[in-house]
Enzyme design. Structure first.
Site, short mmCIF file in Angstrom:
data_model
loop_
_atom_site.label_atom_id
_atom_site.label_comp_id
_atom_site.label_asym_id
_atom_site.label_seq_id
_atom_site.Cartn_x
_atom_site.Cartn_y
_atom_site.Cartn_z
N SER A 39 18.73 49.65 7.74
CA SER A 39 17.72 50.55 7.20
C SER A 39 18.04 50.89 5.74
O SER A 39 18.19 49.99 4.92
CB SER A 39 17.60 51.80 8.08
OG SER A 39 16.42 52.50 7.82
N ASP A 153 13.12 48.94 12.52
CA ASP A 153 14.35 49.47 11.94
C ASP A 153 15.57 49.08 12.78
O ASP A 153 15.59 49.26 14.00
CB ASP A 153 14.24 50.99 11.86
CG ASP A 153 15.32 51.62 11.02
OD1 ASP A 153 16.50 51.51 11.39
OD2 ASP A 153 14.98 52.26 10.00
#
Length: 288
Positions: A39, A153
């Site tokens: 991320s 993510d």
């Protein structure tokens, strides 16, 4: 082997702490050899691996509430609050290379296969694709399509990717967790909606977005609080499980629980916290 790796965790806006931490690590004379990022950790890790960390810091510190809101997807049609094109614009602004192979250090970005829930490691090819996939926080950025897979993510499956770092042959690792929890996972506070009231942007948001941000009563959470806290709860459980079997040599834990994942305009606070957590363990880090 004598390979030192960086494992940079997820955390949305809290992940700006990686910038401060990496600057302090450099000031200690420590030079890691490889980096794995998840991320926001993938974004900062790529900038570090390209020797463009200062450019990213300048970009992050210049971000204001009004500028951030210009990145909101006013159509809200693709499963995300922010425009995915923002990432491409930012990478161009800080002059990152097009391909992972062109980075100065070995790099891997972690993402999640939306169809299978499996962890995906991206180690070659388009750097934009790798970062854009890795930062696809549910509800914030839409999923991203890479090589026949819709990716989310990486923090959903490996919030602080020590295992990916070791796959790059690191035998010692420094991990940085922007999401450390030292108390309750959620506390009532001024809502993001109220903070934006003075910017004039609230009135320009479409109804679905405005409803996500609007407080639902006092002191209860709004919809965005619920999404953010739910992700925090899930990723903290996954992180504890993963770190038990594959711990870092030195784990740095940032205390940024008073920041939401969307408050990207608070880079100053996050960067300062990143500097603090390295200084706190400077003696241990020097031993590496």
């Amino acid at each position: 082997m004598n390979c030192l790796g960086l494992s940079l965790g997820s955390g949305g806006a809290r992940g700006w702490c990686h910038i401060g931490a990496l600057k302090e690590i450099d000031a200690l004379g420590i030079e890691p050899d490889v980096v794995a990022g998840c991320s926001m950790g993938a974004l900062v890790g790529a900038a570090w691996a390209a020797n463009r960390l200062e450019a990213l810091e300048d970009w992050a510190r210049s971000l204001t509430q009004a500028r951030m809101l210009s990145y909101v997807d006013l159509r809200f049609e693709h499963g995300g609050l922010l425009r995915g094109g923002t990432v491409r614009e930012m990478l161009a602004d800080i002059d990152l290379p097009d391909r992972i192979e062109d980075l100065d250090k070995p790099f891997v970005a972690v993402a999640t296969d939306m169809a299978t829930g499996r962890e995906i490691w991206i180690q070659r090819g388009s750097l934009f694709d790798a970062i854009r996939a890795s930062i696809s926080i549910p509800g914030v950025f839409s999923p991203y399509y890479v090589d026949g897979k819709w990716l989310l993510d990486g923090g959903l499956v490996n919030p602080v990717p020590n295992s990916a770092c070791r796959a790059l042959e690191a035998d010692r690792t420094i991990s940085i967790n922007p999401n450390a929890k030292f108390g309750r996972l959620w506390e009532p506070r001024d809502s993001f909606y109220e903070k934006l009231g003075s910017t004039g942007w609230v009135e320009r948001l479409p109804d679905p977005v405005r409803e996500l941000l609007r407080p639902k009563g006092e002191p209860g959470p709004n919809s965005l609080d619920v999404v953010s806290a739910s992700i925090d709860i899930m990723t903290e459980f996954v992180r504890l499980t993963r770190s038990a079997s594959d711990p870092a040599t030195i784990a740095l834990e940032a205390d940024l629980s008073d920041m939401s994942v969307l408050e990207l305009f608070r880079a100053d606070k996050a960067i300062a916290e990143g500097q603090r957590i390295v200084r706190e363990k400077a003696d241990l880090l020097k031993m590496l």
